[in-house]
Design a protein around this motif. Structure first.
Motif, PDB file in Angstrom:
ATOM      1  N   THR A 190       0.732  -1.285  -0.134  1.00 46.89           N
ATOM      2  CA  THR A 190       0.003  -0.117   0.109  1.00 46.89           C
ATOM      3  C   THR A 190       0.924   1.329  -0.032  1.00 46.89           C
TER       4      THR A 190
ATOM      5  N   ARG B 209     -12.708   5.054   0.170  1.00 44.79           N
ATOM      6  CA  ARG B 209     -13.686   4.243  -0.114  1.00 44.79           C
ATOM      7  C   ARG B 209     -14.978   5.005  -0.048  1.00 44.79           C
TER       8      ARG B 209
ATOM      9  N   CYS C   7      -8.224   1.679  -4.649  1.00 45.10           N
ATOM     10  CA  CYS C   7      -8.313   1.219  -3.405  1.00 45.10           C
ATOM     11  C   CYS C   7      -7.896  -0.077  -3.108  1.00 45.10           C
TER      12      CYS C   7
ATOM     13  N   GLN D 133      -4.104   6.224  -3.693  1.00 45.52           N
ATOM     14  CA  GLN D 133      -5.425   5.785  -2.749  1.00 45.52           C
ATOM     15  C   GLN D 133      -6.497   6.926  -2.907  1.00 45.52           C
TER      16      GLN D 133
END
Length: 415
Positions: A105, A115, A189, A112
């Motif tokens: 990540t 969400r 994501c 990113q």
């Protein structure tokens, strides 16, 4: 005779200081010691090989990790129902996937997307190779500035190999960078499951559906929003070539340039998508043997399983309606090409035929082809609308083209 026996006895019973006896003793050492060393080496080598083969067999016997049960959009993206696929074998431990995501990540931190910014109201538009593809709204905090995006998801349950491949595709887009004529990556994501890639949405959808819509409008004469002319066709073609030239600079090729893999904006800006083959070349140096590309869109060198390059992307091979897909190679080997369509000018047809040459060395490069289209556009008709009288039947088109109806654009239902 007696003297000979005595001599033999003396040689065998000689002292250690006797040179002859020392020589014979050393001869035995020279033979026995290397033999023992070679034997020990062979035993060790056999043990190592046995352990290696045993490990390989263990990997081969490990069941593949695949998700086979389809889930509704709301469940697929919320994570509910994960692991309930009927034909799932032995999935990898969730902790191994989670630890891998935690490690990777940070590399994707700039991409990113929170969400909560992705709306829950999803419209399924296609089934991709990795999972379902949806259209969604990306909220930016200002309702007036929310925009439509395309969400590529990874089907669940997913094992470590599938997760690695999905993240590799995101990193591939990151490696490519931005180009006006390639579909752009908006973000991702990937901090936890489920995973998805966020791509820009293009208003008019794919070029195949767009052309079919234009054909329908021409036939019904119900007020055209887009009247495609010869000059506009050149305009769209030049943009696709700019994308191919960009890939060529990255030492890549597309491998499946077709109208279904080109999306079109309302201002007729064309963007190339469907970069799965380009990703495989980048990541593995070769195309996966399990990937199927419709035969009628393959250049001869790829039909013959030879190494292919960017000139395989400029090979024009629209579906030959009179030729079964499995017979296309023999048809091309006989030197046969498509007849000139009624709505195609001689100039355009000449350019098309240059892309159909059997030998790739005789085909134009993306840059050469771009210059030819640019020259042709200067004298092209920008008034007369290109009209094709045949009805559009997606099922018939799929059968003639040698593809499945499901692989066609999600927009063909507008017809």
């Amino acid at each position: 005779m007696g003297d000979e026996r005595g001599m033999t006895r003396m040689l065998l019973e000689c002292s250690l200081s006797d040179k002859l006896c020392v020589v014979r003793e050393q001869q035995y050492e020279v033979i026995i010691v290397p033999t023992l060393l070679v034997g020990i080496f062979l035993i060790l080598l056999g043990v190592i090989l046995w352990l290696f083969i045993r490990g390989q067999r263990g990997q081969d016997r490990r069941p593949a990790v695949r998700g086979t049960a389809p889930t509704p959009p709301s469940r697929a993206l919320s994570g509910e129902g994960a692991g309930h696929g009927e034909n799932v074998c032995v999935p990898l431990k969730e902790t191994s996937v989670e630890s891998f995501l935690r490690a990777t990540t940070p590399d994707l931190a700039k991409l990113q997307v929170p969400r909560e910014q992705i709306s829950e109201d999803l419209e399924k538009i296609h089934n991709g190779s990795c999972g379902a593809i949806y259209r969604a709204k990306l909220n930016t905090g200002d309702p007036a500035k929310s925009k439509s995006v395309v969400l590529k998801t990874l089907k669940e349950p997913a094992g470590l190999q599938e997760v690695q491949d999905f993240l590799g595709r995101i990193q591939f887009y990151q490696h490519l960078g931005k180009h006006r004529n390639l579909v752009q990556l908006e973000g991702c994501c990937t901090e936890r499951l489920p995973l998805y890639m966020v791509l820009e949405d293009v208003a008019q959808g794919d070029l195949l559906s767009f052309l079919w819509t234009c054909r329908r409008d021409v036939m019904t004469m119900d007020g055209l929003l887009y009247d495609l002319t010869e000059k506009q066709v050149y305009h769209i073609g030049k943009q696709v070539l700019l994308a191919l030239e960009f890939l060529q600079e990255k030492h890549l090729f597309h491998g499946d340039v077709a109208a279904r893999n080109i999306v079109i904006q309302s201002d007729l800006t064309a963007k190339l998508c469907g970069l799965g083959l380009a990703y495989e070349i980048h990541a593995r140096g070769a195309i996966s043997p399990t990937r199927a590309v419709p035969l009628k869109w393959l250049a001869p060198e790829r039909l013959l399983l030879r190494p292919a390059g960017i000139k395989g992307d400029v090979y024009g091979a629209p579906p030959y309606p009179e030729v079964p897909p499995t017979s296309i190679l023999q048809h091309l080997q006989r030197g046969k090409t498509m007849k000139r369509p009624s709505s195609c000018t001689q100039t355009m047809y000449s350019i098309m035929k240059s892309c159909w040459r059997w030998n790739e060395d005789n085909r134009p490069s993306p840059r050469e082809l771009y210059l030819r289209l640019e020259a042709a556009a200067k004298t092209a008709d920008d008034k007369a609308v290109l009209q094709v009288p045949e009805l559009v039947v997606p099922e018939l088109y799929a059968a003639v083209a040698g593809i499945t109806v499901e692989s066609l654009s999600y927009n063909y239902s507008v017809l």
